[in-house]
Design a protein around this motif. Structure first.
Motif, PDB file in Angstrom:
ATOM      1  N   VAL A 100      11.969  42.926 -39.470  1.00  0.00           N
ATOM      2  CA  VAL A 100      12.782  42.944 -39.598  1.00  0.00           C
ATOM      3  C   VAL A 100      13.659  44.354 -40.243  1.00  0.00           C
ATOM      4  O   VAL A 100      14.597  45.083 -39.723  1.00  0.00           O
ATOM      5  N   VAL A 104      16.843  45.791 -38.697  1.00  0.00           N
ATOM      6  CA  VAL A 104      18.313  46.099 -39.515  1.00  0.00           C
ATOM      7  C   VAL A 104      18.422  47.668 -39.053  1.00  0.00           C
ATOM      8  O   VAL A 104      19.639  48.113 -38.783  1.00  0.00           O
ATOM      9  N   ALA A 140      23.320  39.560 -38.081  1.00  0.00           N
ATOM     10  CA  ALA A 140      21.871  39.463 -38.259  1.00  0.00           C
ATOM     11  C   ALA A 140      21.501  38.472 -37.614  1.00  0.00           C
ATOM     12  O   ALA A 140      20.097  39.260 -36.953  1.00  0.00           O
ATOM     13  N   SER A 202      14.758  33.437 -44.584  1.00  0.00           N
ATOM     14  CA  SER A 202      15.425  34.772 -44.409  1.00  0.00           C
ATOM     15  C   SER A 202      14.983  35.422 -46.407  1.00  0.00           C
ATOM     16  O   SER A 202      15.956  34.756 -47.134  1.00  0.00           O
ATOM     17  N   VAL A 205      16.723  40.354 -44.709  1.00  0.00           N
ATOM     18  CA  VAL A 205      17.764  41.261 -44.272  1.00  0.00           C
ATOM     19  C   VAL A 205      19.379  40.654 -44.581  1.00  0.00           C
ATOM     20  O   VAL A 205      19.973  41.015 -44.293  1.00  0.00           O
TER      21      VAL A 205
END
Lengths: 509, 230, 328
Positions: A100, A104, A140, A202, A205
């Motif tokens: 992640v 990101v 994302a 999630s 994120v």
């Protein structure tokens, strides 16, 4: 009829059911252990309900957008030929397998306040675009999941026998209505469900791109309950809610997805007669270019940022990389061994539990289960492999099941008359027929396990940090340049593993 | 000798009954498409069980046996060979699911020779023509060496001349090995060419087989209706 | 070598075999404590030279793991607990009094805890790039009043210890006005991250002008990178104090070694390693003995701190003020 044939050919129907029950037990057992230890369930407050609502809608929108965008991209990739196509397809899978934090940072290097888009826009005098907010979360999640959706749908397109296209071409029949829409009706709900369930869990994120506590997901609430409050009851309750959502999604999928309508195709030669007109070509290449730009630019930024640090990485990082490789390969073997007998509808439902359950709670539950018998550190390796396998199982099943069904439909009777049953059936018929999807599934599992951060922080005894953990360690020690080098190494290894295994599945198939 | 006793097959709104004996060396099943010819073959081969009735071979009940245990081999319409295996490997599966012995490989070579595919062991099915694939599949069935061979329109993808040639080959080789044949065809000329007896499947009933010559010389009303439309 | 590391890593059975000969002190530590660039290896070497024993670090989730293991834990000593979360640890009854003399501590706050012994500290602070931010806020109030195009990135108080320190910091300065303060800060907050690493990564990537970090952060850039562009803004309202602690388990099977370790923590030998391995301030070392680069760091005159009971009581309120102001 083929199903009834099974009853007489000695392949017990109990098998898959037992396996499904085993996998379900592996997920539900640990959760039960946490509830037992907590002495019951906890109450949820208003913020939890807000988190639940946000979790639900962002997952639904993310999944819908990912699948909607994947359809034109997959169609374009399925019907256009160009140099570098297979390399592009492999590369497009990269975001899905990135840890992640790496993804990101790559995304922000492009879409962030100081990113490429804003720098370009600023040069043109455009107002600054702000990525943080609900749209950032969706962006994302689409970045992560568009590749998966594209691959799943592309598989569907490739599974349409070439003869059908030939037939449609000779009849000048509309390919879209005759072949593509039924295929999409079959494939798209599954892709949507898998992505929906992924987005349910999630956390980092959503928080980072969401810009603040408005973007609080259930998983974050679980994290807080566990790490800060040590409120196991609340953590378990939230995990149950999350699991229920995932199960509901999976049940809806089972109800929605129609049975497979395609029979055997003799080959996978995809000479296509549609989509070769000028307008269609422009459209297709437009979609391919857009997807490539969207998915590859952040990767390129990761590569650029990582190069300076790559060659100065401390030896610990290389050791961690080797360790990660070994874990990835082990998890891959275990996942495939679990997945093959599970590739049934019930199995797929059980498999989905693995992603729907909070990794944190799963890890905690396993710890509680294991602790009375062995020292947790001694169970670290098997638990790591098991958890990685459980997490990868839903994707692998989604990939394998349609192909396995097709192989059984095509060659089940022939095998039955020849007395090929049990292990021989796998060895002689099914495994060779599944080479291509197995390669893809293995590649995906290996790459996912490479990027896994370890829900097993509880078991770790520190001497065997994996590469992603090491990456966080470097960042935590201010070593941003080395961390970016490690991120590049991770990206390279994940992609390399994926490419090798996926490639292996294609060789002379 | 195959006997179908008091058979009833029900699948959704499809229904078929059968009660007759197959005693000729080669029997053809003809009838309109959708009548249930292939369904009958699949039942005999053991891919599903009828709702009612018994299947006997030389007086022994075989209805409960798994396909591979029945005295039956079958050639399908397609998917007769595993595309990922060589001819040698495909044919050897008729003899064993393990690594074939040298004696078994010699048998495979002989079978290939019988069907005119000598030396083609290392080829994969995709490297063969349609006619060659049909021959290879026939060789596989012959190697299985079961007393009853079922043919489910196996050569329908071939042209008429090639199909006739293949049927002659089947008739000759099955005759040599003493294998009885039940073949499904939707082309009446196939039946006339090789079948000793012919049975008509229509309107949910398998009619008892009758000698092919007299049958076609003086077709009963059902057959006349079928031949008229076919 | 590599292979052996792996095997030893996965199956620590071999380590317990060795235990028959040398006594082992098992120390649970935070996630990254024992990495090559963390303080662990230096501490291990230093202590093993004194004790004739084998010090084994087990890193990972600290408190949750201990609470799950309860009295069955293998840990003899725990290092790296943070002050704002100690009540839960204390209530568990798993720890024994440290019994050390705390007069040698050089903390900016009085410390009289009989269970938890500090080994390093820092203060929360907003760190900025002094080449980009030309006129940094000189007080917390100025930060609140700064134009909204000043871009901040902070950590989530529900998932990060520094994020929690921040909401307590705001609570300490503004009390009942905390929510209003957050409302003024909200437009400047670009985003909130799960942990410190993500925030700091965003900051060094240029995604934010200021990041919630520590007063000691610039020291890393100065000492390790020769980079003088990072500064911590020092506010007269005071900075929130964060301390990391060591504690001895009541269930330890080697109480003598554990005591010896507690002694070692307070030695100059140990304390001198802290600044450049943990990038924080030593808890028992006067400023003049700090390494160069640390000595020169600007430090706040006023230190804000809630003891664990106050922190535990205020926590929900402080987080809720943050959440509701930032959710608008």
């Amino acid at each position: 009829m083929a199903q009834r044939a099974v009853a007489l050919t000695g392949v017990s129907r109990l098998g898959p059911g037992l396996w499904a029950a085993l996998v379900a037990a592996l997920v539900i057992g640990p959760l039960g252990a946490v509830i037992w230890r907590a002495g019951g369930l906890g109450a949820l407050g208003a913020p939890d309900l807000a988190a639940l609502w946000f979790t639900l809608w962002q997952a639904a929108v993310s999944a819908a957008v990912s699948v909607a965008l994947a359809i034109p991209v997959a169609r374009a990739l399925s019907r256009q030929r160009f140099p570098g196509r297979s390399a592009l397809i492999a590369l497009l899978g990269a975001p899905f397998i990135l840890p992640v934090i790496v993804a990101v940072l790559g995304l922000l290097a492009v879409f962030g306040g100081n990113g490429l888009v804003n720098r370009l826009g600023g040069g043109l005098g455009l107002p600054r675009m702000d990525i943080y907010g609900y749209h950032g979360v969706i962006l994302a999640h689409v970045f992560f999941n568009l590749p998966l959706a594209t691959r799943l749908i592309l598989q569907g397109w490739l599974a349409i026998p070439a003869e059908r296209f030939r037939l449609a071409a000779s009849l000048d029949a509309p390919v879209g209505r005759l072949l593509e829409r039924p295929m999409l009706r079959r494939i798209a709900p599954g892709a949507f469900t898998v992505i929906f369930v992924i987005c349910l869990t999630s956390f980092a994120v959503a928080l980072t791109l969401g810009g603040g506590p408005r973007a609080t997901t259930v998983e974050l609430a679980i994290y807080q309950a566990f790490k800060f409050d040590f409120d196991l009851a609340r953590a378990a309750t939230l995990a149950l809610v999350q699991l229920a959502l995932g199960v509901a999604a999976a049940l809806a999928l089972l109800a929605l997805s129609p049975p497979d309508g395609f029979g055997a195709g003799l080959d996978r030669l995809h000479q296509r007669w549609d989509g070769q007109g000028h307008a269609a070509k422009v459209g297709d290449f437009g979609w391919i270019a857009l997807a490539a730009l969207f998915l590859l630019t952040p990767l390129a930024m990761i590569v650029l940022a990582g190069l300076p640090g790559l060659f100065a990485l401390p030896p610990e990082v290389w050791q961690a990389a080797l360790r990660s490789l070994i874990v990835a390969l082990g998890a891959t073997a275990l996942t495939l061994a679990l997945a093959l007998p599970l590739a049934t509808r019930a199995g797929e439902l059980a498999g989905l539990l693995g992603v729907a359950v909070s990794g944190l709670v799963l890890g905690t539950g396993l710890f509680l289960v294991v602790q009375p018998f062995v020292r947790p550190a001694e169970a670290a390796l098997p638990v790591t492999l098991l958890v990685n396998a459980l997490m990868a199982l839903p994707f692998v099943l989604r990939i394998l099941r349609p192909e396995l069904d097709a192989a059984r439909a095509d060659f089940g009777q022939l095998a039955a008359t020849l007395g090929i049953t049990g292990w021989a059936l796998w060895r002689i018929v099914l495994l060779p027929r599944l080479r291509r999807p197995l390669g893809f599934a293995a590649g995906l599992t290996a790459a996912l396990s490479m990027g896994d951060l370890g829900v097993i922080a509880l078991f770790a005894d520190g001497d065997h940090a994996t590469l992603p953990l090491q990456l966080y360690g470097l960042m935590g020690a201010y070593r941003m340049e080395a961390a970016q080098g490690a991120a590049l190494l991770l990206l390279g290894l994940s992609l390399g593993l994926f490419w090798l295994l996926d490639r292996g599945g294609r060789a002379d198939a | 000798m195959l006997e179908l006793r008091d058979i009833e097959i029900v699948q959704d709104d499809f229904r078929l009954t059968a009660d007759c004996t197959f005693g000729a060396p080669i029997t053809a099943l003809i009838g309109p498409s959708g009548a249930g010819k292939s369904t009958l073959l699949n039942m005999i081969a053991g891919f599903f069980a009828p709702q009612r009735g018994r299947i006997l071979w030389n007086g022994d009940e075989i209805g409960g046996q798994a396909p591979a245990r029945r005295p039956v081999s079958i050639l399908f319409q397609d998917n007769n060979l595993f595309p990922h295996l060589t001819l040698a490997a495909n044919l050897a599966l008729a003899l064993t699911t393990r690594r074939p012995s040298s004696r078994q490989l010699a048998q495979v070579a002989r079978a290939l020779e019988q069907v005119g595919l000598r030396g083609m062991e290392p080829r994969k099915p995709a490297e063969l023509s349609g006619g060659q694939q049909g021959r290879a599949a026939l060789a596989r069935v012959l190697l299985q060496d079961r007393p009853l061979m079922l043919l489910d329109e196996p050569f329908s993808a071939l042209g008429p001349a090639l199909r006739a040639e293949m049927l002659d080959l089947v008739a000759r080789l099955a005759g040599e090995q003493g294998i009885a044949v039940i073949m499904v065809s939707h082309a009446p000329e196939d039946a006339r060419r090789v079948a000793d007896q012919t049975a008509l499947v229509s309107e949910g009933v398998l009619h008892p087989p009758r000698d092919t010559g007299p049958l076609f010389a003086d077709p009963p009303p059902d057959l006349r209706a079928y031949l008229g439309t076919g | 070598m590599l292979g052996r590391t792996l095997v030893a890593g996965f199956l620590t059975a071999s380590a317990s075999l060795a235990a028959a000969e040398t006594p082992v002190l098992t120390v649970y530590a935070g996630d990254y404590f024992n990495s090559e660039w963390g303080p662990g290896p230096g501490i291990e070497k230093g202590f093993e030279a004194r004790c004739g024993c084998d010090l084994v670090f087990k890193t990972g989730d600290l408190l949750p793991r201990l609470l799950l293991e309860g009295k069955r834990t293998e840990a003899d000593v725990v290092i790296g607990l943070t002050s704002d979360l100690t009540r839960k640890a204390r209530d568990s009854g798993l720890f024994a009094p440290h019994g050390r003399d705390t007069s040698a501590l050089t903390l900016p706050v009085a410390w009289a805890d009989d269970i938890f012994l500090p080994f390093n500290y820092a203060h929360t602070a907003f760190v900025y790039d002094n080449t980009r931010v030309e006129s940094p806020p000189t007080s917390f109030q100025e930060l609140l009043d700064a134009p909204d195009d000043l871009r901040l990135v902070i950590q989530d108080p529900r998932s990060s210890i520094s994020g929690l320190a921040l909401v307590l910091w705001v609570q300490a300065i503004y009390g009942d006005g905390a929510e209003a303060a957050w409302a003024k800060l909200a437009p400047k907050i670009v985003t909130v991250t799960k942990g410190w690493s993500e925030s700091y990564g965003l900051f060094t990537d240029g995604e934010a002008d200021m990041v919630l970090s520590y007063t000691t952060s610039p020291a890393y850039h100065i000492l390790a990178e020769d980079d003088l562009t990072k500064s911590a803004a020092i506010f007269p309202e005071g900075h929130y104090f964060m301390v990391e602690l060591v504690a001895k388990l009541a269930s330890t099977d080697t109480p003598d070694l554990a005591d010896q370790f507690m002694d070692y923590v307070l030695t100059e030998d140990f304390q001198a390693m802290i600044p450049t391995s943990n990038w924080s301030l030593p808890a028992a070392l006067p400023r003049e003995k700090w390494p160069e680069g640390f000595r020169e760091l600007p430090m706040p005159d006023k230190v804000l701190f809630y003891d664990e009971d106050a922190a535990a009581d205020l926590r929900d309120e402080a987080i809720e003020a943050w959440r509701s102001a930032l959710s608008r």
